[in-house]
Design a protein around this motif. Structure first.
Motif, mmCIF file in Angstrom:
data_model
loop_
_atom_site.group_PDB
_atom_site.id
_atom_site.type_symbol
_atom_site.label_atom_id
_atom_site.label_comp_id
_atom_site.label_asym_id
_atom_site.label_seq_id
_atom_site.Cartn_x
_atom_site.Cartn_y
_atom_site.Cartn_z
ATOM 1 N N ILE A 65 0.731 -1.067 -0.084
ATOM 2 C CA ILE A 65 0.001 -0.023 -0.155
ATOM 3 C C ILE A 65 0.792 1.294 -0.244
ATOM 4 O O ILE A 65 2.045 1.203 0.475
ATOM 5 N N ILE A 66 0.317 2.154 -0.531
ATOM 6 C CA ILE A 66 0.859 3.628 -0.379
ATOM 7 C C ILE A 66 -0.063 4.826 -0.026
ATOM 8 O O ILE A 66 -1.157 4.320 -0.001
ATOM 9 N N SER A 67 0.540 5.668 0.491
ATOM 10 C CA SER A 67 -0.240 6.897 0.656
ATOM 11 C C SER A 67 -0.251 8.130 -0.379
ATOM 12 O O SER A 67 0.965 8.521 -0.690
ATOM 13 N N ILE A 68 -1.544 8.268 -0.865
ATOM 14 C CA ILE A 68 -1.611 9.328 -1.836
ATOM 15 C C ILE A 68 -2.288 10.371 -1.276
ATOM 16 O O ILE A 68 -3.529 10.249 -1.047
ATOM 17 N N ARG A 69 -1.483 11.658 -0.831
ATOM 18 C CA ARG A 69 -2.247 12.749 -0.298
ATOM 19 C C ARG A 69 -3.330 12.419 0.801
ATOM 20 O O ARG A 69 -4.551 12.758 0.726
ATOM 21 N N GLY A 70 -3.063 11.346 1.910
ATOM 22 C CA GLY A 70 -3.921 11.021 2.646
ATOM 23 C C GLY A 70 -4.602 9.706 2.334
ATOM 24 O O GLY A 70 -5.226 9.275 3.348
ATOM 25 N N ARG A 71 -4.782 9.396 1.226
ATOM 26 C CA ARG A 71 -5.757 8.181 0.748
ATOM 27 C C ARG A 71 -4.607 6.987 0.705
ATOM 28 O O ARG A 71 -3.588 7.116 0.334
ATOM 29 N N VAL A 72 -5.085 5.860 1.327
ATOM 30 C CA VAL A 72 -4.258 4.667 1.382
ATOM 31 C C VAL A 72 -4.753 3.850 0.077
ATOM 32 O O VAL A 72 -6.085 3.507 -0.013
ATOM 33 N N TYR A 108 12.267 3.896 -11.403
ATOM 34 C CA TYR A 108 11.598 4.285 -12.650
ATOM 35 C C TYR A 108 10.219 3.926 -12.648
ATOM 36 O O TYR A 108 9.462 4.381 -13.361
ATOM 37 N N ASN A 109 9.899 3.037 -11.652
ATOM 38 C CA ASN A 109 8.486 2.513 -11.733
ATOM 39 C C ASN A 109 7.303 3.602 -11.465
ATOM 40 O O ASN A 109 7.875 4.247 -10.547
ATOM 41 N N LYS A 110 6.325 3.572 -12.228
ATOM 42 C CA LYS A 110 5.175 4.263 -11.925
ATOM 43 C C LYS A 110 4.039 3.664 -11.588
ATOM 44 O O LYS A 110 4.008 2.213 -11.616
ATOM 45 N N ILE A 111 3.066 4.400 -10.879
ATOM 46 C CA ILE A 111 1.809 3.729 -10.401
ATOM 47 C C ILE A 111 0.650 4.329 -11.160
ATOM 48 O O ILE A 111 0.655 5.329 -11.419
ATOM 49 N N ILE A 112 -0.361 3.656 -11.657
ATOM 50 C CA ILE A 112 -1.551 4.201 -12.126
ATOM 51 C C ILE A 112 -2.784 3.856 -11.537
ATOM 52 O O ILE A 112 -3.122 2.680 -11.182
ATOM 53 N N VAL A 113 -3.342 4.839 -10.704
ATOM 54 C CA VAL A 113 -4.498 4.653 -9.930
ATOM 55 C C VAL A 113 -5.661 4.651 -10.833
ATOM 56 O O VAL A 113 -5.881 5.476 -11.699
ATOM 57 N N LEU A 114 -6.197 3.385 -10.718
ATOM 58 C CA LEU A 114 -7.653 3.228 -11.535
ATOM 59 C C LEU A 114 -8.686 3.421 -10.424
ATOM 60 O O LEU A 114 -8.552 2.699 -9.317
ATOM 61 N N SER A 115 -9.956 3.999 -10.791
ATOM 62 C CA SER A 115 -11.082 4.082 -10.197
ATOM 63 C C SER A 115 -12.248 3.837 -10.884
ATOM 64 O O SER A 115 -12.122 4.241 -12.079
ATOM 65 N N GLY A 116 -13.149 2.877 -10.301
ATOM 66 C CA GLY A 116 -14.465 2.793 -11.043
ATOM 67 C C GLY A 116 -14.937 1.191 -10.656
ATOM 68 O O GLY A 116 -14.280 0.673 -9.815
ATOM 69 N N GLU A 117 -16.179 0.941 -10.913
ATOM 70 C CA GLU A 117 -16.844 -0.084 -10.133
ATOM 71 C C GLU A 117 -16.862 -0.297 -8.690
ATOM 72 O O GLU A 117 -16.980 -1.267 -8.148
ATOM 73 N N GLY A 118 -16.787 0.919 -8.074
ATOM 74 C CA GLY A 118 -17.025 1.040 -6.539
ATOM 75 C C GLY A 118 -15.460 0.626 -6.040
ATOM 76 O O GLY A 118 -15.640 0.493 -4.936
ATOM 77 N N MET A 119 -14.463 0.583 -6.888
ATOM 78 C CA MET A 119 -13.103 0.278 -6.575
ATOM 79 C C MET A 119 -12.194 1.234 -6.828
ATOM 80 O O MET A 119 -12.218 1.957 -7.641
ATOM 81 N N GLU A 120 -11.038 1.408 -5.945
ATOM 82 C CA GLU A 120 -9.935 2.083 -6.274
ATOM 83 C C GLU A 120 -8.564 1.450 -5.866
ATOM 84 O O GLU A 120 -8.416 0.935 -4.811
ATOM 85 N N PHE A 121 -7.690 1.183 -7.038
ATOM 86 C CA PHE A 121 -6.596 0.626 -6.543
ATOM 87 C C PHE A 121 -5.483 1.191 -7.656
ATOM 88 O O PHE A 121 -5.860 1.741 -8.781
ATOM 89 N N ALA A 122 -4.126 0.933 -7.335
ATOM 90 C CA ALA A 122 -3.333 1.215 -8.225
ATOM 91 C C ALA A 122 -2.505 -0.061 -9.061
ATOM 92 O O ALA A 122 -2.460 -1.233 -8.439
ATOM 93 N N ILE A 123 -2.084 0.160 -10.265
ATOM 94 C CA ILE A 123 -1.377 -0.951 -10.937
ATOM 95 C C ILE A 123 0.119 -0.448 -11.109
ATOM 96 O O ILE A 123 0.301 0.715 -11.490
ATOM 97 N N LEU A 124 0.942 -1.085 -11.031
ATOM 98 C CA LEU A 124 2.182 -1.092 -11.435
ATOM 99 C C LEU A 124 2.749 -0.962 -12.558
ATOM 100 O O LEU A 124 2.075 -1.919 -13.629
ATOM 101 N N ALA A 125 3.655 0.145 -13.111
ATOM 102 C CA ALA A 125 4.053 0.287 -14.833
ATOM 103 C C ALA A 125 5.462 0.478 -14.599
ATOM 104 O O ALA A 125 6.047 0.931 -13.810
ATOM 105 N N ASP A 126 6.053 -0.117 -15.737
ATOM 106 C CA ASP A 126 7.649 -0.123 -15.685
ATOM 107 C C ASP A 126 7.837 1.444 -16.147
ATOM 108 O O ASP A 126 8.826 1.998 -16.002
#
Length: 180
Positions: A78-85, A105-123
């Motif tokens: 888990i990570i904290s993004i501006r107070g959101r876990v 250099y890894n980035k994360i893409i925060v996805l939101s929808g279908e009542g869910m929010e989580f991030a996926i890892l990207a190279d």
């Protein structure tokens, strides 16, 4: 007699005028006329994937990751993004692709929808582009396993479109409070 020669000149002028109009159109103008989809393009294990911008909340660097013991191996932590876990999922592990270590250099893409929010890892994240849906082709036969269930098709490039709504609603990734 001169009338016969004037008509072809008029046709030639029309042809030249039509060519000039076509050449004067901005590049890519015709490409954007079909039904399309704005997507965020990113790299995973040397392959290009994309997700619909409809589900992308933000892109950020992977930093201050906290691992969670007892979670499935595709949950990095888990990570904290501006107070959101926000939980971070490694789609490589979820799709049964070869694992790769993390880098700065890894980035994360925060996805939101279908009542869910989580991030996926990207190279690496390339950015946003507009893809024409009629250019979406079928998946190659070489793709198999669980990843095939989460891929919509392949745009030229190649660029694989992930079924983001299927990822966001998959039972392995959804945690209900009643299950805890």
């Amino acid at each position: 007699m001169t009338g016969l020669f004037q008509q072809p000149e008029c046709e030639d002028a029309n042809i030249l005028l039509e060519r000039a109009r076509c050449l004067a159109e901005p590049l890519g103008q015709k490409e954007k006329t079909g039904e399309g989809l704005d997507v965020l393009t990113f790299w995973l294990n040397g392959e290009r994937y994309c997700v619909s911008m409809k589900y992308v909340r933000e892109v950020t660097l992977l930093r201050a990751l906290t691992t969670l013991p007892g979670t499935p191996d595709f949950i990095l932590g888990i990570i904290s993004i501006r107070g959101r876990v926000v939980s971070v999922t490694d789609l490589r592990v979820f799709f049964n692709l070869p694992r790769k270590g993390l880098s700065d250099y890894n980035k994360i893409i925060v996805l939101s929808g279908e009542g869910m929010e989580f991030a996926i890892l990207a190279d690496q994240v390339d950015g946003v582009s507009h893809q024409i849906l009629s250019h979406l082709g079928p998946l190659p036969e070489t793709i198999s396993g669980i990843g095939k269930d989460f891929l919509e098709g392949v745009f030229p490039g190649p660029l694989m479109l992930i079924k983001t709504e299927a990822v966001l609603s998959h039972p392995k990734l959804v945690v209900r409070s009643a299950q805890i």
